[in-house]
Design an enzyme around this catalytic site. Sequence first.
Site, PDB file in Angstrom:
ATOM      1  N   ASN A   1      -5.590   4.039  10.694  1.00 27.18           N
ATOM      2  CA  ASN A   1      -4.944   2.876  11.381  1.00 27.18           C
ATOM      3  C   ASN A   1      -4.777   2.819  12.653  1.00 27.18           C
ATOM      4  O   ASN A   1      -4.423   1.941  13.345  1.00 27.18           O
ATOM      5  CB  ASN A   1      -3.491   2.528  10.709  1.00 27.18           C
ATOM      6  CG  ASN A   1      -2.945   3.914  10.519  1.00 27.18           C
ATOM      7  OD1 ASN A   1      -3.253   5.189  10.037  1.00 27.18           O
ATOM      8  ND2 ASN A   1      -1.404   3.807  10.958  1.00 27.18           N
TER       9      ASN A   1
ATOM     10  N   THR B   1       9.237  -7.615 -12.710  1.00 22.53           N
ATOM     11  CA  THR B   1       8.520  -8.880 -12.588  1.00 22.53           C
ATOM     12  C   THR B   1       7.953  -9.369 -11.437  1.00 22.53           C
ATOM     13  O   THR B   1       8.019  -9.065 -10.388  1.00 22.53           O
ATOM     14  CB  THR B   1       9.934 -10.130 -12.679  1.00 22.53           C
ATOM     15  OG1 THR B   1      10.906  -9.933 -13.690  1.00 22.53           O
ATOM     16  CG2 THR B   1       9.406 -11.410 -12.622  1.00 22.53           C
TER      17      THR B   1
ATOM     18  N   ALA C   1       0.921  -1.126  -0.033  1.00 22.90           N
ATOM     19  CA  ALA C   1      -0.040   0.020  -0.022  1.00 22.90           C
ATOM     20  C   ALA C   1       0.889   1.296  -0.076  1.00 22.90           C
ATOM     21  O   ALA C   1       0.491   2.361  -0.597  1.00 22.90           O
ATOM     22  CB  ALA C   1      -0.992   0.129   1.331  1.00 22.90           C
ATOM     23  N   THR C   2       2.054   1.270   0.544  1.00 29.02           N
ATOM     24  CA  THR C   2       3.162   2.422   0.608  1.00 29.02           C
ATOM     25  C   THR C   2       3.431   2.722  -0.737  1.00 29.02           C
ATOM     26  O   THR C   2       3.372   3.898  -1.086  1.00 29.02           O
ATOM     27  CB  THR C   2       4.232   2.148   1.314  1.00 29.02           C
ATOM     28  OG1 THR C   2       3.852   2.074   2.965  1.00 29.02           O
ATOM     29  CG2 THR C   2       5.177   3.208   1.282  1.00 29.02           C
TER      30      THR C   2
ATOM     31  N   GLN D   1      -6.654  -0.538   5.922  1.00 28.91           N
ATOM     32  CA  GLN D   1      -7.250  -1.080   6.907  1.00 28.91           C
ATOM     33  C   GLN D   1      -8.567  -1.161   6.771  1.00 28.91           C
ATOM     34  O   GLN D   1      -9.337  -1.647   7.652  1.00 28.91           O
ATOM     35  CB  GLN D   1      -6.899   0.146   8.076  1.00 28.91           C
ATOM     36  CG  GLN D   1      -5.565   0.416   8.363  1.00 28.91           C
ATOM     37  CD  GLN D   1      -5.070  -0.845   9.229  1.00 28.91           C
ATOM     38  OE1 GLN D   1      -5.710  -1.834   9.689  1.00 28.91           O
ATOM     39  NE2 GLN D   1      -3.547  -0.791   9.786  1.00 28.91           N
TER      40      GLN D   1
ATOM     41  N   HIS E   1      -0.860  -7.539   3.480  1.00 31.30           N
ATOM     42  CA  HIS E   1      -0.601  -8.176   4.803  1.00 31.30           C
ATOM     43  C   HIS E   1      -1.580  -7.700   5.878  1.00 31.30           C
ATOM     44  O   HIS E   1      -1.418  -7.776   7.111  1.00 31.30           O
ATOM     45  CB  HIS E   1       0.844  -7.911   5.134  1.00 31.30           C
ATOM     46  CG  HIS E   1       1.133  -6.521   5.648  1.00 31.30           C
ATOM     47  ND1 HIS E   1       1.321  -6.019   6.789  1.00 31.30           N
ATOM     48  CD2 HIS E   1       1.396  -5.210   4.829  1.00 31.30           C
ATOM     49  CE1 HIS E   1       1.715  -4.767   7.004  1.00 31.30           C
ATOM     50  NE2 HIS E   1       1.714  -4.075   5.785  1.00 31.30           N
TER      51      HIS E   1
ATOM     52  N   CYS F   1       4.689   2.154  11.567  1.00 28.43           N
ATOM     53  CA  CYS F   1       5.379   2.974  10.828  1.00 28.43           C
ATOM     54  C   CYS F   1       5.939   4.053  11.534  1.00 28.43           C
ATOM     55  O   CYS F   1       6.957   4.988  11.059  1.00 28.43           O
ATOM     56  CB  CYS F   1       4.953   3.305   9.579  1.00 28.43           C
ATOM     57  SG  CYS F   1       4.338   1.984   8.452  1.00 28.43           S
TER      58      CYS F   1
ATOM     59  N   SER G   1      -3.572  -3.433   0.441  1.00 24.34           N
ATOM     60  CA  SER G   1      -2.338  -4.069   1.020  1.00 24.34           C
ATOM     61  C   SER G   1      -2.889  -5.855   1.153  1.00 24.34           C
ATOM     62  O   SER G   1      -3.903  -5.796   1.420  1.00 24.34           O
ATOM     63  CB  SER G   1      -1.930  -3.391   2.347  1.00 24.34           C
ATOM     64  OG  SER G   1      -1.184  -4.192   2.948  1.00 24.34           O
TER      65      SER G   1
END
Length: 386
Positions: free
Chosen positions: A155, A243, A75-76, A183, A205, A328, A203
């Site tokens: 978040n 890739t 997502a970043t 989120q 994860h 973060c 995202s």
Amino acid sequence: MSSPVYLDYAATTPVDPRVAEVMSRHLTLDGTFANPASRSHMPGWLAEQAVENARRQVADLINADPREIVWTSGATEADNLALIGYLRANRERGRHLVTSTIEHKAVIDTAKALESEGFDVTWLAPDAGGRTSPERLAAAMRPDTQLVSLMAVNNELGSINDISALAEVAHAHGAVMHVDAAQAVGRIPLDVRDQDIDLMSLSGHKVYGPKGIGALFVKRSPELRLQALIHGGGHERGMRSGTLATHQIAGMGEAFALAAQEGAADQTRIGVLRDRLLAGLADIPGVHHNTDTATAVPNILNLGFDGVDGESLLMALRDIALSTGSACNSASVEPSYVLKGIGVPRRLALASLRLSLGRFTSDEDIERAVSALRHALMGLRERAAP
């Protein structure tokens, strides 16, 4: 020795075993391991098929066309591509961005980088519940506003923005709407058509998929142009070269498919567990709800505690994995900028913890967490008493 109770799902979720099983089929020689861009042989075709299946799984959850999903490293990167890619590509039309002071650092730091390039950013203050009002957004819009970037779910607080209303304001003023939904997936309904979203960051994860993979939804429109940030090969329709990581993409696709099937039930069960946790702390004085639980997602709970220091409380809770705020920003000794942004006093902000629950949180986990919190609070307050 029992393992720690994990209550930091907002930082990252464990990979669901069903997702891990899918990923394992895309790694070794006897699986679908080939480069999906290798179209001269069957292994490459099968890898491409796996990537496109996952693209559809992600698209289906948000009611998008699979062709509108661009794979990223997370997502970043998706936030960076949305903000930098769109504003650089359209700078001749205007250089104004509107966002809020409590966005994820992936948006805040990107917006600050754009300011150093000569773009103008308006920083909106949220209300006390951590939401951005359509009225405040409307007041910030200008003729040269090109992009509005506001998150769906915060978040640190779990607060939910009314994305449909915010998008309506953005579009009424001729701007594009970007949403950081990292989120939100599996926690609230997402529909890029009904909510009229132009760009949306996703995202893997945060939703029981692997780290290192994400996506940007880019609405199919001839007027929606992005300038690529990563060059080399022209992958992903020229928007993101590199890739493709077939195993991670397949994992994210399966995670999104499971979110579509189980997300609502997960949140209902998690809401019961959150309420049980709060009930277990209800008779302890000096516990403040930084999260407006009536309007937030049930999996994120931010609490402040009188008479203790947040870092000391964390140290006393060695058997509970939680945080003082965003992962973060965890290296900072300053109070959470999100809590400061909604007006939480510095003293209380420094004594606040984020507890985030998830799919694998159990009744026993909640009992252990309540017991540990009560014991730690009593001990720290006794030592601090004159």
